[in-house]
Design a protein around this motif. Structure first.
Motif, PDB file in Angstrom:
ATOM      1  N   CYS A 276       0.840  -1.279   0.045  1.00 13.07           N
ATOM      2  CA  CYS A 276      -0.036  -0.005   0.040  1.00 13.07           C
ATOM      3  C   CYS A 276       0.909   1.219  -0.079  1.00 13.07           C
ATOM      4  CB  CYS A 276      -0.771   0.113   1.098  1.00 13.07           C
ATOM      5  SG  CYS A 276      -0.079  -0.005   2.889  1.00 13.07           S
ATOM      6  N   LEU A 277       2.030   1.233   0.333  1.00 12.05           N
ATOM      7  CA  LEU A 277       3.071   2.322   0.365  1.00 12.05           C
ATOM      8  C   LEU A 277       2.453   3.406   1.183  1.00 12.05           C
ATOM      9  CD1 LEU A 277       4.276   2.154  -3.276  1.00 12.05           C
ATOM     10  CD2 LEU A 277       5.111   1.171  -1.401  1.00 12.05           C
ATOM     11  N   VAL A 278       1.807   3.299   2.510  1.00 11.53           N
ATOM     12  CA  VAL A 278       1.231   4.121   3.160  1.00 11.53           C
ATOM     13  C   VAL A 278       2.139   4.259   4.553  1.00 11.53           C
ATOM     14  CG1 VAL A 278      -0.735   5.004   4.587  1.00 11.53           C
ATOM     15  CG2 VAL A 278      -1.194   3.638   2.582  1.00 11.53           C
ATOM     16  N   PRO A 279       2.556   5.543   4.868  1.00 12.77           N
ATOM     17  CA  PRO A 279       3.364   5.765   5.926  1.00 12.77           C
ATOM     18  C   PRO A 279       2.861   5.188   7.171  1.00 12.77           C
ATOM     19  CG  PRO A 279       3.649   7.525   4.549  1.00 12.77           C
ATOM     20  CD  PRO A 279       2.552   6.828   4.053  1.00 12.77           C
ATOM     21  N   GLY A 280       3.521   4.382   7.964  1.00 12.64           N
ATOM     22  CA  GLY A 280       3.147   4.039   9.151  1.00 12.64           C
ATOM     23  C   GLY A 280       2.247   2.765   9.193  1.00 12.64           C
ATOM     24  N   VAL A 281       1.732   2.285   8.096  1.00  8.02           N
ATOM     25  CA  VAL A 281       1.131   1.160   7.981  1.00  8.02           C
ATOM     26  C   VAL A 281       1.951  -0.062   7.751  1.00  8.02           C
ATOM     27  CG1 VAL A 281      -0.891  -0.366   6.902  1.00  8.02           C
ATOM     28  CG2 VAL A 281      -0.922   2.318   7.187  1.00  8.02           C
ATOM     29  N   PRO A 282       2.338  -1.063   8.518  1.00 10.21           N
ATOM     30  CA  PRO A 282       3.300  -2.075   8.320  1.00 10.21           C
ATOM     31  C   PRO A 282       2.790  -3.148   7.099  1.00 10.21           C
ATOM     32  CG  PRO A 282       1.786  -2.814  10.233  1.00 10.21           C
ATOM     33  CD  PRO A 282       1.523  -1.347   9.747  1.00 10.21           C
ATOM     34  N   ASP A 283       3.738  -3.420   6.240  1.00 12.01           N
ATOM     35  CA  ASP A 283       3.413  -4.330   5.055  1.00 12.01           C
ATOM     36  C   ASP A 283       3.465  -5.788   5.473  1.00 12.01           C
ATOM     37  OD1 ASP A 283       3.266  -5.622   2.588  1.00 12.01           O
ATOM     38  OD2 ASP A 283       4.533  -4.250   1.725  1.00 12.01           O
ATOM     39  N   LEU A 284       2.261  -6.236   5.716  1.00 11.85           N
ATOM     40  CA  LEU A 284       2.262  -7.639   6.499  1.00 11.85           C
ATOM     41  C   LEU A 284       2.147  -8.678   5.089  1.00 11.85           C
ATOM     42  CD1 LEU A 284      -0.388  -7.267   9.277  1.00 11.85           C
ATOM     43  CD2 LEU A 284       1.904  -7.431   9.301  1.00 11.85           C
ATOM     44  N   THR A 285       2.298  -8.196   3.750  1.00 10.16           N
ATOM     45  CA  THR A 285       2.421  -8.914   2.495  1.00 10.16           C
ATOM     46  C   THR A 285       0.914  -9.831   2.456  1.00 10.16           C
ATOM     47  OG1 THR A 285       3.096 -11.183   3.440  1.00 10.16           O
ATOM     48  CG2 THR A 285       4.784  -9.321   3.234  1.00 10.16           C
ATOM     49  N   LEU A 286       0.906 -10.293   1.134  1.00  9.47           N
ATOM     50  CA  LEU A 286      -0.188 -11.146   0.632  1.00  9.47           C
ATOM     51  C   LEU A 286      -0.312 -12.317   1.349  1.00  9.47           C
ATOM     52  CD1 LEU A 286       0.656 -12.342  -2.870  1.00  9.47           C
ATOM     53  CD2 LEU A 286       2.329 -11.288  -1.490  1.00  9.47           C
ATOM     54  N   ARG A 287       0.600 -12.773   1.699  1.00  9.48           N
ATOM     55  CA  ARG A 287       0.880 -14.095   2.295  1.00  9.48           C
ATOM     56  C   ARG A 287      -0.156 -14.279   3.657  1.00  9.48           C
ATOM     57  NH1 ARG A 287       4.964 -13.042  -0.680  1.00  9.48           N
ATOM     58  NH2 ARG A 287       5.977 -14.852  -1.787  1.00  9.48           N
ATOM     59  N   TYR A 288       0.205 -13.199   4.353  1.00 14.60           N
ATOM     60  CA  TYR A 288      -0.711 -12.963   5.506  1.00 14.60           C
ATOM     61  C   TYR A 288      -2.313 -12.885   5.420  1.00 14.60           C
ATOM     62  CZ  TYR A 288      -2.413 -10.708  10.050  1.00 14.60           C
ATOM     63  OH  TYR A 288      -3.440 -10.571  10.942  1.00 14.60           O
ATOM     64  N   SER A 289      -2.621 -11.911   4.460  1.00 15.03           N
ATOM     65  CA  SER A 289      -3.960 -11.738   4.017  1.00 15.03           C
ATOM     66  C   SER A 289      -4.570 -13.035   3.597  1.00 15.03           C
ATOM     67  CB  SER A 289      -4.279 -10.744   2.909  1.00 15.03           C
ATOM     68  OG  SER A 289      -3.592 -10.943   1.886  1.00 15.03           O
ATOM     69  N   LEU A 290      -3.878 -13.920   2.679  1.00 19.84           N
ATOM     70  CA  LEU A 290      -4.420 -15.049   2.048  1.00 19.84           C
ATOM     71  C   LEU A 290      -4.733 -16.136   3.275  1.00 19.84           C
ATOM     72  CD1 LEU A 290      -4.134 -17.301  -1.048  1.00 19.84           C
ATOM     73  CD2 LEU A 290      -3.432 -18.350   1.196  1.00 19.84           C
ATOM     74  N   ARG A 291      -3.687 -16.251   4.210  1.00 19.39           N
ATOM     75  CA  ARG A 291      -3.886 -17.233   5.305  1.00 19.39           C
ATOM     76  C   ARG A 291      -5.136 -16.894   6.359  1.00 19.39           C
ATOM     77  NH1 ARG A 291      -0.619 -20.845   7.905  1.00 19.39           N
ATOM     78  NH2 ARG A 291       1.268 -20.535   6.556  1.00 19.39           N
ATOM     79  N   VAL A 292      -5.127 -15.549   6.562  1.00 25.80           N
ATOM     80  CA  VAL A 292      -6.191 -15.117   7.465  1.00 25.80           C
ATOM     81  C   VAL A 292      -7.594 -15.421   6.941  1.00 25.80           C
ATOM     82  CG1 VAL A 292      -7.195 -13.319   9.130  1.00 25.80           C
ATOM     83  CG2 VAL A 292      -4.658 -13.628   8.787  1.00 25.80           C
ATOM     84  N   ALA A 293      -7.845 -15.064   5.667  1.00 28.54           N
ATOM     85  CA  ALA A 293      -8.756 -15.070   4.706  1.00 28.54           C
ATOM     86  C   ALA A 293      -9.356 -16.620   4.700  1.00 28.54           C
ATOM     87  CB  ALA A 293      -8.791 -14.529   3.409  1.00 28.54           C
TER      88      ALA A 293
END
Length: 426
Positions: free
Chosen positions: A262-279
């Motif tokens: 997302c390239l938003v300052p202050g927001v950690p990049d948890l990566t797409l691997r995190y989102s697929l797993r949690v979904a």
């Protein structure tokens, strides 16, 4: 009207060339909700009524694999059997015998010249995988219902099944919505219902910035598009992967917890691997006993279709898939994103299975290894006419119909045979 002659083995198929505009494959992958069944209804409406079909008698014994055979591990071998005892390889159906093939996966219609991709069959390591038996499948599933939940590959899977079943019966469209992304088809002679629910992330998702392609994913909220709809179904096939590559903001408990690219300052990049797993964790929790979906049937998790078959560039930078033969088992292996996604899906399946305490019925349909070996089975440029002045990305994501994806339903039939009572046991 022009004609195109497509030759399969010794038979010739004549295909009409209607002057239809073809929606770009990229729209299937980037639009918020692509109408991937846009040509679906008129084709089905023109087919014979299912009441005019008669089911063949149930065979005394249905061909099935031994219980100790892992149907998901093996190799692709030349197919010299046409399924009718006459010898000579041939697909189960063609683009003229099945009228529900999505335009973008209709490789034969659009002139793919190398038809060798149709002449391979999947052989597990310790057994032979029986050819798909449409009569046996419909008799087995009589009076039941099956839903596909996921992205356009879930639709690809469903259309493969309908084409395979078309030798016995065509379904009637009984959808209660005009939205082409959600179709319900009914096989009247067998009282069998099949449905597709469009849900590319499985969880609640909104495109907050269409111009920048940014999505908001609510990773702990099952997508309402399928959540209420699957209650009462006997089987649900869940699959997803490709959409998680898009830039996304991740929310849990209503709070922003991270993002992917997302390239938003202050927001950690948890990566797409995190989102697929949690979904996947959220979706499977909803489908297990007592979950939010109110579902008490069997959930089947289909692992990802490989994302790695583009060669010569990325998907939007000239990448293509022009191979004409499968890989041998020692020529490639699962790696990078495919490996990470597959690992997450299998681990979340095992987690849900353990958490259910055996109360919920969960099955793993681990198709990834077999499909990793089939870079030759994608539409590539053959989802449109070569002379059309259109801008399209080569499609190395979906699968030609007919094509290697038909093995998913050979595998599905074997899975159902092992999880059904009574007359189909040997």
């Amino acid at each position: 009207m022009k004609k195109l002659q497509v030759v399969i083995s010794s038979s010739t198929v004549s295909v009409s060339l209607p002057a239809l505009a073809v929606v770009a494959v990229v729209l299937l992958l980037t639009a918020p909700r692509p109408s991937f069944l846009g040509r679906y209804e008129p084709n089905v409406a023109s087919l014979p009524s299912s009441s005019s079909w008669r089911s063949a008698p149930t065979p005394a014994v249905v061909a099935r694999v031994p219980r100790d055979c892992d149907i998901f591990r093996g190799e692709w071998v030349p197919d010299n059997d046409d399924g009718d005892g006459g010898g000579g390889a041939a697909p189960y159906y063609t683009n003229t015998s099945c009228a529900v093939i999505q335009e973008h996966q209709n490789c034969m219609k659009y002139g793919r010249p190398d038809l060798e991709f149709l002449r391979w069959r999947w052989r597990p390591e310790r057994c032979e995988l029986p050819r798909f038996d449409a009569t046996a499948f419909l008799d087995l599933i009589r009076g039941r219902s099956l839903a596909f939940v996921g992205d356009s590959l879930a639709r690809n899977h469903m259309q493969s099944l309908m084409c395979l079943l078309s030798k016995v019966e065509y379904p009637k469209d009984v959808s209660n919505t005009a939205n082409p992304e959600f179709r319900t088809m009914h096989y009247e002679s067998h009282n069998f219902t099949i449905t597709v629910f469009w849900s590319p992330y499985l969880v609640t998702a909104n495109q907050s910035n269409p111009a920048g392609g940014l999505w908001d994913l609510y990773l702990d909220e099952p997508d309402a598009a399928w959540l209420a709809g699957v209650a009462g179904f006997d089987y649900v096939v869940v699959s997803a992967a490709n959409w998680f590559t898009r830039p996304s903001m991740f929310y849990e408990a209503g709070r922003l917890v991270g993002c992917h690219y997302c390239l938003v300052p202050g927001v950690p990049d948890l990566t797409l691997r995190y989102s697929l797993r949690v979904a996947f964790r959220t979706a499977l929790r909803a489908l297990t006993a007592g979950g939010a979906a109110g579902f008490d049937g069997t959930a089947i998790v289909r692992t990802l279709s490989p994302t790695s078959h583009f060669e010569g560039g990325e998907w939007n930078k000239g990448g293509d898939c022009r191979r004409t033969r499968p890989y041998a088992a020692n020529e490639t292996r699962m790696a990078a994103l495919d490996l990470d996604f597959h690992t997450a899906q299998v681990e979340e399946f095992r987690r849900a299975e353990a958490a259910s305490g055996g109360v919920a019925r969960l099955l793993l349909m681990d198709t990834t290894a077999a499909m990793l070996l089939r870079p030759d089975g994608h539409p590539s440029r053959y989802g449109h006419w070569a002379h059309e002045n259109v801008t399209l990305y080569n499609d190395c994501v979906h699968w030609c119909l007919p094509g290697p994806i038909d093995v998913w339903n050979e595998m599905l039939l074997q899975m159902l045979l092992f999880h059904q009572p009574g007359e189909f046991s040997v």
